[in-house]
Enzyme design. Structure first.
Site, PDB file in Angstrom:
ATOM      1  N   ASN A 106      22.558  46.551  43.393  1.00 26.12           N
ATOM      2  CA  ASN A 106      23.016  46.806  42.024  1.00 26.12           C
ATOM      3  C   ASN A 106      24.552  46.889  42.033  1.00 26.12           C
ATOM      4  OD1 ASN A 106      23.961  48.402  39.787  1.00 26.12           O
ATOM      5  ND2 ASN A 106      21.850  48.920  39.347  1.00 26.12           N
ATOM      6  N   HIS A 166      28.381  49.548  39.459  1.00 27.16           N
ATOM      7  CA  HIS A 166      29.526  50.430  39.661  1.00 27.16           C
ATOM      8  C   HIS A 166      30.809  49.688  40.005  1.00 27.16           C
ATOM      9  CE1 HIS A 166      27.405  53.943  38.623  1.00 27.16           C
ATOM     10  NE2 HIS A 166      26.415  53.573  39.408  1.00 27.16           N
ATOM     11  N   HIS A 202      22.520  46.461  35.079  1.00 26.08           N
ATOM     12  CA  HIS A 202      21.935  47.154  33.928  1.00 26.08           C
ATOM     13  C   HIS A 202      22.856  46.915  32.739  1.00 26.08           C
ATOM     14  CE1 HIS A 202      20.269  51.263  32.278  1.00 26.08           C
ATOM     15  NE2 HIS A 202      20.212  50.289  31.382  1.00 26.08           N
ATOM     16  N   ARG A 228      23.626  48.055  29.527  1.00 28.04           N
ATOM     17  CA  ARG A 228      23.323  49.216  28.681  1.00 28.04           C
ATOM     18  C   ARG A 228      23.695  48.923  27.242  1.00 28.04           C
ATOM     19  NH1 ARG A 228      22.584  54.058  32.015  1.00 28.04           N
ATOM     20  NH2 ARG A 228      22.397  55.096  30.019  1.00 28.04           N
ATOM     21  N   ARG A 233      28.748  50.311  28.773  1.00 24.75           N
ATOM     22  CA  ARG A 233      29.742  51.142  29.457  1.00 24.75           C
ATOM     23  C   ARG A 233      30.231  50.531  30.771  1.00 24.75           C
ATOM     24  NH1 ARG A 233      26.126  56.203  31.512  1.00 24.75           N
ATOM     25  NH2 ARG A 233      25.643  56.326  29.301  1.00 24.75           N
ATOM     26  N   GLU A 239      18.229  45.056  34.409  1.00 29.26           N
ATOM     27  CA  GLU A 239      17.672  46.324  33.912  1.00 29.26           C
ATOM     28  C   GLU A 239      18.080  46.474  32.464  1.00 29.26           C
ATOM     29  OE1 GLU A 239      19.105  49.608  36.191  1.00 29.26           O
ATOM     30  OE2 GLU A 239      18.254  48.859  38.035  1.00 29.26           O
ATOM     31  N   THR A 276      20.469  56.552  34.729  1.00 31.06           N
ATOM     32  CA  THR A 276      19.101  56.610  34.213  1.00 31.06           C
ATOM     33  C   THR A 276      18.406  57.899  34.677  1.00 31.06           C
ATOM     34  OG1 THR A 276      19.101  54.236  34.534  1.00 31.06           O
ATOM     35  CG2 THR A 276      17.004  55.239  33.958  1.00 31.06           C
ATOM     36  N   GLU A 288       8.839  49.781  39.533  1.00 33.82           N
ATOM     37  CA  GLU A 288       9.865  50.312  40.425  1.00 33.82           C
ATOM     38  C   GLU A 288       9.706  51.821  40.397  1.00 33.82           C
ATOM     39  OE1 GLU A 288      13.955  49.028  39.895  1.00 33.82           O
ATOM     40  OE2 GLU A 288      14.661  50.901  40.792  1.00 33.82           O
ATOM     41  N   HIS A 307      16.808  54.305  43.036  1.00 35.41           N
ATOM     42  CA  HIS A 307      17.604  55.314  42.332  1.00 35.41           C
ATOM     43  C   HIS A 307      17.985  56.445  43.272  1.00 35.41           C
ATOM     44  CE1 HIS A 307      19.538  57.595  39.239  1.00 35.41           C
ATOM     45  NE2 HIS A 307      19.370  56.560  38.428  1.00 35.41           N
TER      46      HIS A 307
HETATM   47  N1  PXP Z   1      16.877  51.344  39.791  1.00 35.99           N
HETATM   48  C1  PXP Z   1      17.119  51.662  38.500  1.00 35.99           C
HETATM   49  C2  PXP Z   1      16.047  51.418  37.497  1.00 35.99           C
HETATM   50  C3  PXP Z   1      18.361  52.174  38.104  1.00 35.99           C
HETATM   51  O1  PXP Z   1      18.583  52.500  36.810  1.00 35.99           O
HETATM   52  C4  PXP Z   1      19.365  52.354  39.083  1.00 35.99           C
HETATM   53  C5  PXP Z   1      20.705  52.867  38.670  1.00 35.99           C
HETATM   54  O2  PXP Z   1      21.352  51.910  37.883  1.00 35.99           O
HETATM   55  C6  PXP Z   1      19.069  51.997  40.407  1.00 35.99           C
HETATM   56  C7  PXP Z   1      17.805  51.511  40.738  1.00 35.99           C
HETATM   57  C8  PXP Z   1      20.074  52.116  41.490  1.00 35.99           C
HETATM   58  O3  PXP Z   1      20.393  53.469  41.689  1.00 35.99           O
HETATM   59  P1  PXP Z   1      21.630  53.842  42.581  1.00 35.99           P
HETATM   60  O4  PXP Z   1      22.849  53.266  41.919  1.00 35.99           O
HETATM   61  O5  PXP Z   1      21.606  55.338  42.576  1.00 35.99           O
HETATM   62  O6  PXP Z   1      21.402  53.242  43.932  1.00 35.99           O
END
Ligand code: PXP
Length: 240
Positions: A7, A10, A43, A45, A49, A70, A101, A151, A191
């Site tokens: 992901n 960030h 994601h 959103r 953001r 996402e 989330t 998931e 997550h």
């Molecule tokens: N899975 C989902 C559904 C999420 O919303 C997120 C966070 O965006 C992640 C996985 C990844 O989480 P993390 O950034 O804490 O590794």
């Protein structure tokens, strides 16, 4: 063998902090794939953001592995997914005030609505995953929606402050994954996973794919710091 979907939200968070054009999550996705990522996750959103519409469009053109989007199951997002056509959509709950989330989708209370969203995404040729807590009623409800996969939210396990609680939440994840497999669902998890918590899954062999973002981006920032400073220092030395 388990797969890793990276992901890159960030990276976009860092870009949006200054509202500029770098660092670009599209560049991060290329590098993540060179590092072996089996998929790229973003994601989009509702408040935009971090990830922007432009990011998802460019990622659709550049990601060579799989693009996993996402999103909340809103009309706007389903329309965007239909235009961009990611390989997979992961439906997540979304609150504007949350930092990230919080909790999984309440599929059990919304089976008809989720089934409708899944059907609309299937019409566009997109596979669907549902982000849910490791709770048996949610898994059973997910199996009634037509989604190909779930998931499992690993947040409770990752955030647990004692070993006893951690083990309890880990067992919940494993039991939920077994139940989902028995219901013919593919099982992903994510997550809050970091370089420590992922170790607990070694040898378990029940999760098909891990979705990990924050810890990888955080590690990349520090792992790249020495080279980044050395590069700038070389340029500063020419300014004397
Ligand atoms: N899975 C989902 C559904 C999420 O919303 C997120 C966070 O965006 C992640 C996985 C990844 O989480 P993390 O950034 O804490 O590794």
């Amino acid at each position: 063998m388990a797969q890793l979907a990276v992901n890159v939200d960030h990276v976009a968070t860092l870009r949006q902090a200054r509202g500029g054009v770098y660092p670009d999550p599209v560049h991060a996705a290329v590098l993540a794939e060179l590092g072996g990522a089996d998929g790229i996750v973003v994601h989009l959103r509702e408040d935009r953001r971090h990830i922007q519409d432009r990011d998802v469009r460019l990622l659709r053109e550049t990601v060579l592995s799989r693009l996993i989007l996402e999103m909340a199951a809103t009309g706007e997002m389903i329309r965007i997914a239909g235009e961009i056509r990611p390989d997979i959509v992961t439906l997540v709950p979304e609150k504007r005030t949350e930092i990230t989330t919080e909790g999984g989708l309440d599929v059990r209370a919304n089976v008809p609505q989720v089934r409708d969203a899944v059907a609309r995404l299937h019409e566009c040729g997109i596979e669907v995953s549902l982000f849910i807590d490791p709770d048996p009623p949610q898994i059973e409800a997910a199996a009634q929606t037509g989604a190909e996969m779930i998931e499992i939210h690993t947040g409770r396990f990752c955030d647990a402050s004692t070993n006893i609680a951690k083990e309890r939440h880990f067992s919940e994840i494993v039991d939920a994954a077994r139940l989902a497999k028995n219901l013919d669902l593919k099982v992903n998890a994510g997550h809050g996973l970091c370089y420590n918590t992922i170790k607990r899954f070694a040898g378990i062999g029940i999760i098909d794919e891990f979705s990990i973002g924050h810890s990888i981006v955080a590690r990349a920032v520090l792992a790249g710091m020495t080279a980044a400073v050395a590069e700038m220092q070389a340029l500063v030395q020419k300014c004397g």
